[in-house]
Write a protein that holds these residues in place. Structure first.
Motif, PDB file in Angstrom:
ATOM      1  N   ARG A 266       0.829  -1.200   0.000  1.00  0.00           N
ATOM      2  CA  ARG A 266       0.000   0.000   0.000  1.00  0.00           C
ATOM      3  C   ARG A 266       0.872   1.262   0.000  1.00  0.00           C
ATOM      4  N   LEU A 267       1.994   1.156   0.713  1.00  0.00           N
ATOM      5  CA  LEU A 267       2.889   2.323   0.704  1.00  0.00           C
ATOM      6  C   LEU A 267       3.520   2.511  -0.689  1.00  0.00           C
ATOM      7  N   HIS A 268       3.848   1.388  -1.309  1.00  0.00           N
ATOM      8  CA  HIS A 268       4.446   1.459  -2.652  1.00  0.00           C
ATOM      9  C   HIS A 268       3.329   1.402  -3.709  1.00  0.00           C
ATOM     10  N   ALA A 269       2.487   2.384  -3.654  1.00  0.00           N
ATOM     11  CA  ALA A 269       1.390   2.450  -4.639  1.00  0.00           C
ATOM     12  C   ALA A 269       1.954   2.778  -6.028  1.00  0.00           C
ATOM     13  N   ASP A 270       1.078   2.698  -7.053  1.00  0.00           N
ATOM     14  CA  ASP A 270       1.550   2.895  -8.430  1.00  0.00           C
ATOM     15  C   ASP A 270       2.078   4.306  -8.664  1.00  0.00           C
ATOM     16  N   ASP A 271       1.524   5.288  -7.907  1.00  0.00           N
ATOM     17  CA  ASP A 271       1.962   6.662  -8.147  1.00  0.00           C
ATOM     18  C   ASP A 271       3.131   7.073  -7.262  1.00  0.00           C
ATOM     19  N   VAL A 272       3.631   6.136  -6.450  1.00  0.00           N
ATOM     20  CA  VAL A 272       4.738   6.435  -5.538  1.00  0.00           C
ATOM     21  C   VAL A 272       6.036   5.979  -6.198  1.00  0.00           C
TER      22      VAL A 272
END
Length: 344
Positions: A266-272
């Motif tokens: 969740r922390l490494h989402a696609d926009d991150v």
């Protein structure tokens, strides 16, 4: 023959008592012919007129004689009183003499059996007295020893009671403080006391509860490694830091590795583009308890800053987070909770 000075009767020269009146004949200077008293300077008896040194006519001795029943002396048949003891023959005989086992002295007799009995009684009484003295001395000595023994026993019992009361007070104080110092004081005063084994167990427990520098290092290193793996998105390293089944992870009971991996994704989402977690291991506060009085359980309190580089900057890019974690004896995370303190 001499004359009785009391009644004038004639009697033998050696008579001590008058045969007629029975009275005693006084001794002294008397006329040998008539028995009348004479002065020392008299040449002739004033009673009979004869010289004392003239020959004394022999008396006529009666033919009939008898024996005095009181003293055994010979008496003439006409004598009313014995010339030897002065008693009448017909007087009651109070004491006998010349009996076997006895002796006579002045009309009195004493039994040798009685004398021997008296001597034996005296000896017996003396023996009893001496024996009684030694028996009493022995009794007194034994009584004194027994009293001393009982006194010593009472003193020992009182001392034991005092020690027991002091031990109970020291143990109550040690358990109320539940500290190393309290248990150590108890053992110093009562090394072999009733609760000595319990005190040693508590000291060992306290010793096991002490956190060593090595343990602090491993706990801090485990927390740091967990968040480093989150920053790097390294699932393999993440799984090395946690227990297969956790008591609680971010509010979920019985969480598994899947829950930890989902948190990281969740922390490494696609926009991150990247996740950067700044955690200072020196700020981690570590404590230690014992699970079931044997296995160590570690608690860690920490805080970190989380920065996200992402495409949509209108979303959250920074957060200050405070967290706590529990680790088992293998330094694996068994529970974790995180609280966001601030963000933008």
């Amino acid at each position: 023959m001499k004359q009785c000075p009391n009644c004038g009767a004639q009697m033998n020269d050696d008579s001590l008592f008058c045969t007629e009146c029975g009275k005693p004949i006084p001794l002294g200077n008397v006329c040998p012919h008539c028995g009348a008293p004479m002065n020392d300077d008299d040449v002739f008896c004033q009673n009979c007129g004869k010289k004392p040194d003239e020959a004394v006519q022999s008396p006529v001795v009666p033919s009939s004689l008898r024996v005095c029943p009181h003293c055994g002396a010979t008496m003439s048949g006409e004598d009313l009183f014995c010339q030897n003891c002065g008693k009448r023959p017909d007087e009651p005989i109070l004491q006998t003499s010349n009996q076997p086992g006895s002796y006579a002295e002045e009309g009195k007799s004493v039994s040798w059996g009685k004398v021997l009995a008296i001597i034996l009684c005296i000896i017996l009484l003396a023996g009893l007295g001496v024996g009684g003295y030694f028996a009493y001395s022995d009794y007194s000595e034994k009584k004194a020893k027994e009293e001393a023994r009982l006194k010593a026993e009472r003193e020992v019992q009182e001392k034991v009671q005092q020690l027991a009361e002091q031990e109970a007070a020291d143990w109550e104080r040690a358990t109320s403080y539940n500290s190393e110092e309290g248990y150590q004081i108890y053992l110093n005063n009562h090394a072999y006391g009733k609760h000595a084994a319990e005190a040693r167990e508590e000291l060992e427990k306290i010793e096991r509860q002490k956190l060593s520098d090595v343990e602090t290092y491993y706990v801090s290193n485990a927390i740091e490694a967990f968040f480093n793996s989150i920053s790097a998105g390294d699932e393999e390293e993440l799984l090395k830091c946690i227990s297969p089944v956790m008591d609680n992870f971010l509010g979920k009971t019985g969480a598994t590795k899947v829950d930890a991996i989902s948190f990281m994704r969740r922390l490494h989402a696609d926009d991150v583009y990247s996740v950067n977690i700044s955690l200072d291991s020196s700020d981690i506060q570590v404590s230690k308890t014992l699970e079931g009085d044997s296995k160590p359980v570690y608690q860690a309190e920490f805080s970190y800053d989380q920065r996200l580089e992402r495409e949509d900057t209108s979303l959250e890019t920074f957060a200050s987070i405070k967290g706590s974690a529990t680790l088992n004896e293998n330094f694996k995370i068994t529970s974790m909770s995180l609280k966001k303190m601030s963000s933008y």
